[in-house]
Every structure is written in structure tokens, then in C-alpha cells.
Design an enzyme around this catalytic site. Structure first.
Site, PDB file in Angstrom:
ATOM      1  N   GLU A 115      12.746 -11.591 -11.372  1.00 56.98           N
ATOM      2  CA  GLU A 115      12.080 -10.441 -11.998  1.00 56.98           C
ATOM      3  C   GLU A 115      10.877 -10.022 -11.159  1.00 56.98           C
ATOM      4  O   GLU A 115      10.251 -10.870 -10.546  1.00 56.98           O
ATOM      5  CB  GLU A 115      11.552 -10.837 -13.394  1.00 56.98           C
ATOM      6  CG  GLU A 115      12.535 -11.626 -14.194  1.00 56.98           C
ATOM      7  CD  GLU A 115      11.964 -12.157 -15.508  1.00 56.98           C
ATOM      8  OE1 GLU A 115      10.751 -11.991 -15.754  1.00 56.98           O
ATOM      9  OE2 GLU A 115      12.747 -12.730 -16.269  1.00 56.98           O
ATOM     10  N   LYS A 117       7.060  -9.360 -10.535  1.00 62.80           N
ATOM     11  CA  LYS A 117       5.855  -9.864 -11.205  1.00 62.80           C
ATOM     12  C   LYS A 117       4.940  -8.670 -11.435  1.00 62.80           C
ATOM     13  O   LYS A 117       4.325  -8.144 -10.505  1.00 62.80           O
ATOM     14  CB  LYS A 117       5.151 -10.920 -10.366  1.00 62.80           C
ATOM     15  CG  LYS A 117       3.991 -11.559 -11.111  1.00 62.80           C
ATOM     16  CD  LYS A 117       3.452 -12.761 -10.375  1.00 62.80           C
ATOM     17  CE  LYS A 117       2.479 -13.547 -11.238  1.00 62.80           C
ATOM     18  NZ  LYS A 117       1.279 -12.809 -11.587  1.00 62.80           N
ATOM     19  N   ASP A 119       1.988  -6.228 -12.505  1.00 66.06           N
ATOM     20  CA  ASP A 119       0.544  -6.390 -12.399  1.00 66.06           C
ATOM     21  C   ASP A 119      -0.145  -5.659 -13.543  1.00 66.06           C
ATOM     22  O   ASP A 119      -0.692  -4.579 -13.381  1.00 66.06           O
ATOM     23  CB  ASP A 119       0.076  -5.855 -11.040  1.00 66.06           C
ATOM     24  CG  ASP A 119      -1.260  -6.425 -10.637  1.00 66.06           C
ATOM     25  OD1 ASP A 119      -1.760  -7.331 -11.339  1.00 66.06           O
ATOM     26  OD2 ASP A 119      -1.809  -5.978  -9.626  1.00 66.06           O
ATOM     27  N   TYR A 227       9.542  -9.990 -21.081  1.00 62.55           N
ATOM     28  CA  TYR A 227      10.219 -10.933 -20.184  1.00 62.55           C
ATOM     29  C   TYR A 227      10.261 -12.372 -20.686  1.00 62.55           C
ATOM     30  O   TYR A 227      10.639 -13.267 -19.940  1.00 62.55           O
ATOM     31  CB  TYR A 227       9.594 -10.914 -18.799  1.00 62.55           C
ATOM     32  CG  TYR A 227       8.078 -11.075 -18.789  1.00 62.55           C
ATOM     33  CD1 TYR A 227       7.459 -12.244 -19.228  1.00 62.55           C
ATOM     34  CD2 TYR A 227       7.265 -10.027 -18.329  1.00 62.55           C
ATOM     35  CE1 TYR A 227       6.085 -12.376 -19.213  1.00 62.55           C
ATOM     36  CE2 TYR A 227       5.883 -10.158 -18.308  1.00 62.55           C
ATOM     37  CZ  TYR A 227       5.299 -11.331 -18.749  1.00 62.55           C
ATOM     38  OH  TYR A 227       3.946 -11.451 -18.747  1.00 62.55           O
ATOM     39  N   LYS A 316       4.460 -14.544  -4.378  1.00 63.90           N
ATOM     40  CA  LYS A 316       3.526 -13.419  -4.234  1.00 63.90           C
ATOM     41  C   LYS A 316       3.748 -12.648  -2.933  1.00 63.90           C
ATOM     42  O   LYS A 316       4.079 -13.233  -1.908  1.00 63.90           O
ATOM     43  CB  LYS A 316       2.084 -13.951  -4.253  1.00 63.90           C
ATOM     44  CG  LYS A 316       1.725 -14.741  -5.498  1.00 63.90           C
ATOM     45  CD  LYS A 316       1.519 -13.859  -6.700  1.00 63.90           C
ATOM     46  CE  LYS A 316       0.165 -13.204  -6.691  1.00 63.90           C
ATOM     47  NZ  LYS A 316      -0.890 -13.981  -7.325  1.00 63.90           N
ATOM     48  N   CYS A 410     -21.472  15.695  20.708  1.00 67.32           N
ATOM     49  CA  CYS A 410     -20.187  15.004  20.831  1.00 67.32           C
ATOM     50  C   CYS A 410     -20.364  13.690  21.599  1.00 67.32           C
ATOM     51  O   CYS A 410     -20.923  13.696  22.702  1.00 67.32           O
ATOM     52  CB  CYS A 410     -19.189  15.909  21.546  1.00 67.32           C
ATOM     53  SG  CYS A 410     -17.650  15.072  21.966  1.00 67.32           S
ATOM     54  N   CYS A 413     -18.359  14.289  25.161  1.00 66.69           N
ATOM     55  CA  CYS A 413     -18.762  15.239  26.203  1.00 66.69           C
ATOM     56  C   CYS A 413     -20.195  15.741  26.052  1.00 66.69           C
ATOM     57  O   CYS A 413     -20.691  16.453  26.912  1.00 66.69           O
ATOM     58  CB  CYS A 413     -17.805  16.425  26.230  1.00 66.69           C
ATOM     59  SG  CYS A 413     -17.989  17.513  24.813  1.00 66.69           S
ATOM     60  N   CYS A 428     -16.564  19.142  17.622  1.00 64.99           N
ATOM     61  CA  CYS A 428     -17.198  19.228  18.930  1.00 64.99           C
ATOM     62  C   CYS A 428     -16.925  20.646  19.426  1.00 64.99           C
ATOM     63  O   CYS A 428     -15.795  21.122  19.374  1.00 64.99           O
ATOM     64  CB  CYS A 428     -16.572  18.207  19.874  1.00 64.99           C
ATOM     65  SG  CYS A 428     -16.772  18.613  21.618  1.00 64.99           S
ATOM     66  N   CYS A 434     -14.235  19.274  26.786  1.00 65.92           N
ATOM     67  CA  CYS A 434     -14.375  17.912  26.262  1.00 65.92           C
ATOM     68  C   CYS A 434     -13.140  17.086  26.652  1.00 65.92           C
ATOM     69  O   CYS A 434     -12.020  17.417  26.265  1.00 65.92           O
ATOM     70  CB  CYS A 434     -14.524  17.952  24.748  1.00 65.92           C
ATOM     71  SG  CYS A 434     -14.615  16.312  24.011  1.00 65.92           S
TER      72      CYS A 434
HETATM   73  S1  IVH Z   1       6.637 -15.435 -17.110  1.00 68.70           S
HETATM   74  C1  IVH Z   1       5.560 -19.565 -18.618  1.00 68.70           C
HETATM   75  N1  IVH Z   1       7.434 -13.192 -15.974  1.00 68.70           N
HETATM   76  O1  IVH Z   1       2.125 -13.499 -14.567  1.00 68.70           O
HETATM   77  C2  IVH Z   1       5.908 -18.281 -17.958  1.00 68.70           C
HETATM   78  N2  IVH Z   1       5.105 -13.631 -16.092  1.00 68.70           N
HETATM   79  O2  IVH Z   1       0.940 -16.079 -13.700  1.00 68.70           O
HETATM   80  C3  IVH Z   1       4.891 -17.259 -18.157  1.00 68.70           C
HETATM   81  N3  IVH Z   1       3.704 -11.843 -15.169  1.00 68.70           N
HETATM   82  O3  IVH Z   1       0.496 -14.366 -17.522  1.00 68.70           O
HETATM   83  C4  IVH Z   1       5.028 -15.947 -17.578  1.00 68.70           C
HETATM   84  N4  IVH Z   1       5.348 -10.519 -14.582  1.00 68.70           N
HETATM   85  O4  IVH Z   1       0.853 -11.880 -17.020  1.00 68.70           O
HETATM   86  C5  IVH Z   1       6.385 -13.961 -16.317  1.00 68.70           C
HETATM   87  N5  IVH Z   1       8.256 -11.226 -15.017  1.00 68.70           N
HETATM   88  C6  IVH Z   1       7.226 -11.999 -15.369  1.00 68.70           C
HETATM   89  C7  IVH Z   1       5.900 -11.603 -15.133  1.00 68.70           C
HETATM   90  C8  IVH Z   1       4.859 -12.463 -15.510  1.00 68.70           C
HETATM   91  C9  IVH Z   1       4.045 -10.669 -14.639  1.00 68.70           C
HETATM   92  C10 IVH Z   1       2.338 -12.328 -15.315  1.00 68.70           C
HETATM   93  C11 IVH Z   1       1.966 -12.674 -16.725  1.00 68.70           C
HETATM   94  C12 IVH Z   1       1.570 -14.114 -16.710  1.00 68.70           C
HETATM   95  C13 IVH Z   1       1.245 -14.328 -15.271  1.00 68.70           C
HETATM   96  C14 IVH Z   1       1.495 -15.774 -14.919  1.00 68.70           C
END
Ligand code: IVH
Length: 670
Positions: A115, A117, A119, A227, A316, A410, A413, A428, A434
Site C-alpha cells: 500500500e 504510505k 502522508d 487500511y 520510505k 552586471c 560585463c 543587464c 555582455c
Molecule cells: S498501517 C500497525 N498502512 O504510518 C500498523 N499505516 O508509521 C499501523 N500510514 O500511524 C499502520 N499509510 O499514520 C499503515 N497504508 C498504511 C499507511 C500507514 C500511512 C501511517 C499511519 C501510521 C504510520 C505508522
């Protein structure tokens, strides 16, 4: 030992301060990468000296403290964190640990649910008998803030689960975030009202969800992806995480569309690379991907260590924001004399590359950001976008720094620098006197999309100008082998080759030639439009401002630039010299006029046409003698509109421009 202890104390204090600014004030001082580094250093020290770990250490809790104004919610099950992987080796080691713990036979690969991650901020929503009852932020992982009323305002959160077979109680977990488009619009609106803008979508989402007045939250473009699961009573979970996510979708809970099941380390790394490539166009911010063992039975078998599950890891992306120091601010002189401030930086690894320069674009931008020599700044490089300075960390500004001033003359020049009131660019005034402007204009002239002089690179142009051999583009055609052979890294063979490609570049098109001249504001498309409209250099050179403005997509500013260019004797001399040296292009063909079905007509395309692609449609129109413009104006003869046509259609209707379909276009062409 004593030094380790004092370092740990210092790190804890510093991390606690950053936590407060990030989680409580929504106003971080340092980029995430710097914070992560402090945490890693503290974790390493604590691993070395376990006896010195204290309960108040930031490593002993998951996040920040709950705000006092909101009610408190104790999570049915703690909301944990994820371990991080920063390299392929980390991912390989994670997969090995999983297989060893599960005692899988050699060669048996694990299926993982992959999945993005997201933000944003983690939240937990409790549904009792299918009804949304309580929603909470993660808080410190054990208890969070009661943001039920705010979550209810998010359109995508169902107040009652869809479908049937609801458990007695389920705590679903996910991420609240703000999409890029929503974020941009919100900031634009805020700016127009003179309100404070948010630094990034994550802060905007956090600030919006933490509004004490839900009616404010309701106006914010918050989104959510689910998720995971916490407490679950009175029902049974499917055997796999991927099936659980499918269940969530059936209940009307939004999940991320990029989720896939992948097998083995190779599968994980392919997924990582693929999402990394598509990251800039996802429309929301992510900072990595998450791999989770798909089998829930295996997840239970693997269990947890301290604050994170053994069955999942976050892989990451390299940080897109980093911190570094400004060594100097220099002024670069461009082709048209524009002075651009460029910050020379202490080299820093950001967004996957080492960055040591960042443009500050123009004087206004420099003034707005107030970047000074010696400043600590946040540098951002996302995707293939050029690195930029996001802001100065004022808290770290050394004493006694000065505002960087636009130079009066400048730096190349020495000619006077002029800045027209109300304009962002300072220039300039040296023109082709120049050397910097000369170099840039010759580089542009020779570039691939202009005269395409193969083998004439930037370094060579600089040498030729510095040695006084070439002063304008026209001098290129008078170069001799003897002159070239005297230059650095230039042998007999390469000199002959370069002369041959210079000679070959004489044969060109009118559009390329116009583009190569480097007239301010005349890019490739404009040059093509002008060339098609006038057909010959003579008729362009003798055209009035009004006549130039009759070219599709050419307004008063560009027309003025074109007129001014040809009004200058120096420019006319260069043009005449070029022609005298044999630069030439085919004359416009007679067939390009009257008897062609779209001769003299200007068309604009919008929306998706049923069968023709954009490029095909344009080619078809040009072949029929018509011109294609990019925006609708009074000069437009037809707007060809397809599906989901937007503002261009409105504009055409407003101006009374004829709107036709693809079918009608094909008919006209026939
Ligand atoms: S699973 C025990 N899935 O990442 C598992 N977390 O560092 C817990 N996050 O607090 C989280 N996308 O805010 C999971 N697809 C994803 C995620 C995700 C973002 C964030 C979430 C969590 C942090 C953990």
C-alpha cells in the site's frame, strides 16, 4: 557513559520540542528527515545503553500529546507505529526475518499486501452495529482526541456502513489527508482573503481536522483512505488483509486504489519502484509504501515488538525536503539579460540526488523568502522538478547577516542593471556586449530544437566567446578549422566534424530560425505560429504591431517583443549576416493557401474527441491549411469540442465562436 547520557538527554529535549511544534502547534521547525535522524540517533544510543532508557523518552511512545480542548478517546487497541526501511537491504532483511519466524521452508515466498504510505494523520473510527459512533486521532497511540464531529463532516466517511453482516463493533483505521488539488485551491482562497496559508497538505489536513468548530472542518477538502482494523467484536475477520480491505470497500469505506498483493522481495521492490515513478501524478502526498504480510493468521503468529508489528514495514522514499546552509547568493545573467539569483548551497542529498545550487527565480522571490548568506534553509526536490528553497529557518539565522541586494551593475560585463517598476525581472543593459548574454544566446541558437548544431556544447560556446572568436550566432558560420583546433580538447577530426554540422545547420525552416533568434517570449509554438502566418521573413519584418497581433495566440506583449527585435539595427545586422552566410529555408508552398479547405482558419481543440487523438487532430487541421491555437479568442473560427470540454467551451459560447464536433471537423476537411 557520561557523554552518552548527556547526549541522550539533549536528544530527548530536542525531539520533545519538535514533537510539540509538529503535533501540537502544526508548525514544524525542521524537515522530517532531520527529525528522523535525531530519533535514529537516540534509538541507537538507547539500544547500546538499555539501562538508561527512561519512560519519558520519545522512543517509548508513538506520537504527541492530545490537545486539551477535545475529549479523550481511549483506543480499543493501541494504535501502533511502523518500522522503517530505507534501502533494498532493509527490505530483504525484513522478508528474511518474516520467513525465519514463520519457519517457512527455503524457497517459499511470502505474499504481502502493498500500500502507499499516505502522508496524512492516522485516525480510528468505531462503528457499533454498523453505525459510526466515535472517531479519534492517534494521539499518543493509547488515547487520542475525540474528533467525531469533524470526521462526520468528511463526505467519504459513511455514517452507517453499507451492506450487511456488520460485526457488533469494529474499529477501522485509516489516514485523513488533503489531496494536492484541494490543498492548492484552499491555499489560493486563503491567500485571496489575506489569510495564512498552510506549508504542506499534511499540515493542512491536521489543522483542518483539529478545528474545534466542525463547520470550519466541513469547508476543508479532507479525504480519507482506510487500511486497517483495531478492536473487532461479534463477527469474524476474513483470512487475509487483502480480503479485509475488500470487505471495507463493501461497507462503503474508501481504500487506496493503488493497493496490490505482491510476492517475495522482488515483488515488493517492483511495487516500490512503480509507485515511486507514479508518485508525482497520484494527486496526494505519500512518503513511501507499506508492506504487510497478507495472511492474518501469519500476522497473529508474528505478533509485535514494543511499538511496531513484526508483520509490516514502511519502505520510505528518499526525503524530498532537507536542511542545508547557504554559502553564497550569486547572480546569473541569462540570454535576454535577466538577472537570476542563485543560492550556492552546502551540498545536500535530497530527493535522491545531491543538490548544491537552487534558483531563487527573481528579485521578488529573493525578497519574499529573504534568503541570506549563512542561513539554514529547507531545500525541496520532488520528482524531476528543479530544486527550490522552501524557506529559511529563521531560528537558525546567524547574527549580523545582511539582506541580499540586487547589484547596480552586471556581475559579468559591468553594464548598468535596470528594473522596470512593477516587473519582477531585473536586466543587464549590456545586450550582446555582455559576454553572458552572448554565450546564452549562441547556446540557444545552436540548441537541438533551434538550429540543431550537433556537437556545439555549452562548454565550447563559452570557450569561443571567451577567446573572442565568436561574438554573435552569425560568426559561427565564419569559423575555420585553424581557429577551432587552437581550442581545448579539439583535434583535427572533431574540428572538421563540428564545421560540417555547422554547415549542415544552414538548411532549416523559417519557424526554427525564428525560434533560434531568441526573441523574448517567442518559444517554439509561437515561432511556428508566426512562421505559418507570415510565410516569409520579409513580410514579418515589415509587419505592423497590429498585423503581428493577428497571429493566433499572439498578444500585445509578444507582438511588441517581435517588433522591437526587428527594429534594432544590431539584430537586423545579425539576421542579414546569417542570410549572407547561406542560412536558408524552403519557401512556403502555394498549395498552403486558398484552395485548401481550412485556409486562413484558426481552430482550437478541447475535451476528448471520440476517435482522433490530440496530435492527429492537429495534424489533420494543419494539413488542411488551418492553424491550431491553444486558447479561444475573437480570432478563433471554430472550437472543436469533445467530451468533458471545460472553460474553453464557455469562452467560445461567450464570444459567439462556432463550436463543432469531430464529425463536423472531418466533414469540413473533406
Ligand atoms: S498501517 C500497525 N498502512 O504510518 C500498523 N499505516 O508509521 C499501523 N500510514 O500511524 C499502520 N499509510 O499514520 C499503515 N497504508 C498504511 C499507511 C500507514 C500511512 C501511517 C499511519 C501510521 C504510520 C505508522
Amino acid at each position: 557513559m557520561a557523554t552518552a547520557k548527556s547526549r541522550m538527554l539533549a536528544l530527548r529535549a530536542e525531539i520533545a520540542r519538535h514533537d510539540h511544534r509538529y503535533y501540537v502547534l502544526d508548525d514544524p521547525e525542521v524537515p522530517d528527515a532531520e527529525y528522523d535522524r535525531l530519533m535514529r540517533e537516540l534509538r541507537a544510543l538507547e539500544a547500546e545503553h538499555p539501562a538508561l532508557v527512561t519512560p519519558d523518552s520519545p522512543t517509548q511512545r508513538v506520537g504527541g500529546t492530545a490537545l486539551r480542548e477535545f475529549g479523550e478517546v481511549v483506543h480499543g487497541m493501541p494504535m501502533l507505529s511502523l518500522d522503517n526501511a530505507f534501502s533494498e537491504e532493509d527490505v530483504t532483511a525484513f522478508d528474511r526475518r518474516v520467513r525465519e519466524r514463520l519457519e517457512l521452508p527455503d524457497g517459499e515466498q511470502v505474499e504481502y499486501n502493498c500500500e502507499p504510505k499516505l502522508d496524512g494523520l492516522a485516525i480510528s473510527l468505531t462503528y457499533v452495529d454498523g453505525v459510526f459512533t466515535v472517531g479519534a486521532t492517534r494521539g499518543d497511540g493509547v488515547k487520542g482526541e475525540d474528533v467525531t464531529a469533524n470526521l462526520r463532516t468528511i463526505g467519504s466517511v459513511p455514517l452507517r456502513l453499507l451492506g450487511g453482516r456488520h460485526p457488533k463493533l469494529v474499529e477501522v483505521r485509516g489516514e485523513v489527508f488533503m489531496g494536492d488539488a484541494g490543498f492548492a485551491k484552499m491555499n489560493r482562497d486563503a491567500e485571496a482573503r489575506g489569510d495564512k496559508v498552510f506549508v504542506n497538505p499534511r499540515n493542512a489536513a491536521a489543522g483542518s481536522l483539529r478545528q474545534l468548530d466542525p463547520s470550519i472542518t466541513a469547508t476543508r477538502p479532507l479525504e480519507i483512505f482506510f487500511y486497517g482494523v483495531g478492536s473487532f467484536e461479534g463477527g469474524s475477520l476474513p483470512p487475509r488483509h487483502s480480503e479485509f480491505l475488500a470487505q471495507l470497500r463493501e461497507w462503503g469505506l474508501r481504500t487506496c486504489p493503488e493497493i496490490r498483493v505482491c510476492t517475495g522481495v522482488e515483488g515488493l521492490l517492483d511495487y516500490y519502484r512503480e509507485i515511486g515513478r507514479r508518485r508525482p501524478t497520484l494527486g496526494y502526498q505519500i512518503d513511501g509504501v507499506v508492506y504487510k504480510v497478507d495472511s492474518l493468521g501469519r500476522q497473529r503468529e508474528l505478533g509485535f515488538v514494543a511499538r511496531a508489528p513484526r508483520w509490516a514495514i514502511a519502505h520510505k522514499f528518499p526525503a524530498e525536503e532537507e536542511m542545508t546552509q547557504v554559502r553564497d547568493v550569486e547572480w546569473q545573467v541569462g540570454r535576454t539579460g535577466a538577472l537570476t539569483p542563485v543560492a550556492r548551497l552546502e551540498p545536500v542529498f535530497v530527493g535522491g540526488v545531491t543538490v548544491s545550487n537552487a534558483t531563487l527565480h527573481n528579485v521578488d522571490e529573493l525578497t519574499r523568502k529573504d534568503v541570506r548568506i549563512g542561513d539554514t534553509v529547507i531545500v525541496r526536490r520532488a520528482g524531476d522538478v528543479i530544486p527550490e528553497i522552501v524557506r529559511v529557518i529563521l531560528e537558525r539565522r546567524p547574527r549580523g547577516t545582511d539582506v541580499v541586494q540586487l547589484p547596480a551593475s552586471c556581475p559579468v560585463c559591468g553594464s548598468a542593471v535596470s528594473r522596470i517598476e512593477g516587473e519582477a525581472v531585473a536586466r543587464c543593459t549590456g545586450g550582446l556586449v555582455c559576454p553572458a548574454q552572448r554565450k546564452e544566446s549562441i547556446k540557444h541558437f545552436a540548441s537541438r530544437r533551434a538550429m540543431d548544431v550537433e556537437g556545439l556544447g555549452d562548454k565550447l560556446v563559452e570557450q569561443l566567446v571567451d577567446a573572442g572568436i565568436v561574438a554573435s550566432a552569425a560568426d559561427l558560420y565564419a569559423l575555420t578549422a585553424a581557429q577551432l583546433e587552437g581550442l581545448e580538447r579539439m583535434g583535427e577530426k572533431s574540428a572538421a566534424k563540428l564545421l560540417a554540422s555547422i554547415a549542415a545547420s544552414r538548411e532549416t525552416t523559417f519557424a526554427r530560425f525564428l525560434f533560434a533568434l531568441g526573441i523574448p517570449n517567442v518559444g517554439e509554438a509561437t515561432a511556428l505560429g508566426i512562421a505559418e502566418h507570415f510565410g516569409t521573413l520579409d513580410s514579418l519584418q515589415s509587419a505592423s504591431l497590429e498585423q503581428i497581433m493577428a497571429v493566433p495566440d499572439v498578444g500585445p506583449v509578444v507582438a511588441e517583443d517581435v517588433r522591437e527585435f526587428f527594429d534594432s539595427k544590431r539584430n537586423r545586422d545579425v539576421v542579414n549576416l546569417l542570410l549572407a552566410h547561406g542560412v536558408a529555408w524552403p519557401a512556403p508552398t502555394a498549395s498552403k493557401s486558398e484552395n485548401q479547405p481550412l485556409a486562413g482558419k484558426t481552430l482550437v481543440l478541447t475535451g476528448t474527441l471520440p476517435t482522433l487523438g490530440r496530435a492527429d487532430a492537429e495534424a489533420l487541421i494543419r494539413k488542411a491549411g488551418g492553424k491550431v491555437a491553444s486558447s479561444v479568442s475573437k480570432k478563433t473560427d471554430y472550437l472543436v469540442a469533445g467530451d468533458s470540454a471545460g472553460s474553453k467551451l464557455d469562452k467560445a459560447t461567450q464570444l459567439g465562436v462556432a463550436v463543432i464536433s469531430e464529425e463536423q471537423l472531418l466533414h469540413l476537411v473533406r
